[in-house]
Design a protein around this motif. Structure first.
Motif, PDB file in Angstrom:
ATOM      1  N   GLN A   1      -4.718  38.626 -34.646  1.00 54.16           N
ATOM      2  CA  GLN A   1      -4.608  38.971 -33.226  1.00 54.16           C
ATOM      3  C   GLN A   1      -3.223  39.536 -32.911  1.00 54.16           C
ATOM      4  N   ILE A   2      -2.189  38.973 -33.504  1.00 59.07           N
ATOM      5  CA  ILE A   2      -0.830  39.451 -33.259  1.00 59.07           C
ATOM      6  C   ILE A   2      -0.668  40.870 -33.797  1.00 59.07           C
ATOM      7  N   ARG A   3      -1.218  41.117 -34.988  1.00 62.93           N
ATOM      8  CA  ARG A   3      -1.182  42.487 -35.522  1.00 62.93           C
ATOM      9  C   ARG A   3      -1.924  43.434 -34.586  1.00 62.93           C
ATOM     10  N   GLY A   4      -3.036  42.953 -34.017  1.00 69.64           N
ATOM     11  CA  GLY A   4      -3.796  43.753 -33.062  1.00 69.64           C
ATOM     12  C   GLY A   4      -2.986  44.110 -31.831  1.00 69.64           C
TER      13      GLY A   4
ATOM     14  N   LYS B   1       0.292  44.359 -31.676  1.00 64.82           N
ATOM     15  CA  LYS B   1       1.279  45.375 -32.081  1.00 64.82           C
ATOM     16  C   LYS B   1       0.632  46.751 -32.106  1.00 64.82           C
ATOM     17  N   GLY B   2      -0.596  46.828 -32.635  1.00 68.26           N
ATOM     18  CA  GLY B   2      -1.317  48.097 -32.658  1.00 68.26           C
ATOM     19  C   GLY B   2      -1.615  48.600 -31.256  1.00 68.26           C
ATOM     20  N   MET B   3      -1.965  47.683 -30.347  1.00 69.68           N
ATOM     21  CA  MET B   3      -2.245  48.066 -28.956  1.00 69.68           C
ATOM     22  C   MET B   3      -1.000  48.675 -28.310  1.00 69.68           C
ATOM     23  N   ILE B   4       0.139  48.069 -28.578  1.00 66.37           N
ATOM     24  CA  ILE B   4       1.390  48.575 -27.996  1.00 66.37           C
ATOM     25  C   ILE B   4       1.733  49.933 -28.594  1.00 66.37           C
ATOM     26  N   GLU B   5       1.528  50.087 -29.908  1.00 63.19           N
ATOM     27  CA  GLU B   5       1.780  51.375 -30.552  1.00 63.19           C
ATOM     28  C   GLU B   5       0.906  52.473 -29.968  1.00 63.19           C
ATOM     29  N   LYS B   6      -0.314  52.105 -29.541  1.00 68.68           N
ATOM     30  CA  LYS B   6      -1.264  53.090 -28.992  1.00 68.68           C
ATOM     31  C   LYS B   6      -1.162  53.210 -27.475  1.00 68.68           C
ATOM     32  N   ASP B   7      -0.123  52.594 -26.893  1.00 65.33           N
ATOM     33  CA  ASP B   7       0.081  52.632 -25.435  1.00 65.33           C
ATOM     34  C   ASP B   7      -1.132  52.122 -24.661  1.00 65.33           C
ATOM     35  N   THR B   8      -1.741  51.059 -25.166  1.00 62.60           N
ATOM     36  CA  THR B   8      -2.885  50.448 -24.489  1.00 62.60           C
ATOM     37  C   THR B   8      -2.457  49.927 -23.121  1.00 62.60           C
ATOM     38  N   TYR B   9      -3.354  49.997 -22.174  1.00 66.38           N
ATOM     39  CA  TYR B   9      -3.104  49.536 -20.811  1.00 66.38           C
ATOM     40  C   TYR B   9      -2.554  48.108 -20.846  1.00 66.38           C
TER      41      TYR B   9
ATOM     42  N   GLN C   1      -4.874  39.893 -24.163  1.00 67.05           N
ATOM     43  CA  GLN C   1      -4.908  39.551 -25.588  1.00 67.05           C
ATOM     44  C   GLN C   1      -3.818  38.526 -25.910  1.00 67.05           C
ATOM     45  N   ILE C   2      -2.651  38.667 -25.296  1.00 63.08           N
ATOM     46  CA  ILE C   2      -1.564  37.697 -25.499  1.00 63.08           C
ATOM     47  C   ILE C   2      -1.994  36.317 -24.974  1.00 63.08           C
ATOM     48  N   ALA C   3      -2.665  36.295 -23.826  1.00 57.49           N
ATOM     49  CA  ALA C   3      -3.163  35.028 -23.278  1.00 57.49           C
ATOM     50  C   ALA C   3      -4.141  34.373 -24.253  1.00 57.49           C
ATOM     51  N   SER C   4      -4.969  35.177 -24.885  1.00 63.04           N
ATOM     52  CA  SER C   4      -5.921  34.671 -25.863  1.00 63.04           C
ATOM     53  C   SER C   4      -5.198  34.067 -27.070  1.00 63.04           C
TER      54      SER C   4
END
Length: 111
Positions: A43-46, A48-56, A63-66
């Motif tokens: 989940q943590i790697r996910g 990081k990927g979300m941030i790299e992809k400029d996810t909302y 996801q962090i709450a999860s």
């Protein structure tokens, strides 16, 4: 949660001098903890990927709450196992300072 009896082969909370402390999780508990931590690691790697992809941001925060919830689950499992084994044993052997140690740890967990 299942608790197994000690085998007496170095899996105690402390040695005769009280210097070496180890947990003594059952294999089932250890497997459960490692499995949960592997999922959290993913989940943590996910994230990081979300941030790299400029996810909302709201999606990232959810996801962090999860992840925090999953970590709390690991903490609760460890706390329960610790209380049912090391804490009881140390109180029974007269080491009442384990209560203060546990309270400090619980306060850290609840921050």
């Amino acid at each position: 949660m299942e608790h197994t009896a000690h085998s007496g082969h170095g899996d105690h909370c402390s040695d005769e001098n009280g210097e070496v402390r180890k947990s003594h999780h059952s294999n089932q508990t250890k497997t459960n903890l490692i499995s949960r931590l592997n999922r959290i690691e993913g989940q943590i790697r996910g994230v990081k990927g979300m941030i790299e992809k400029d996810t909302y941001c709201d999606d990232v925060l959810n996801q962090i709450a999860s992840i925090q919830s999953a970590l709390n689950g690991v903490g609760k499992l460890l706390l329960e196992n610790h209380m049912r084994s090391c804490v009881i044993e140390r109180i029974q052997s007269g080491e009442h300072e384990v209560i203060d140690e546990l309270l400090i740890t619980v306060n850290k967990l609840m921050k």
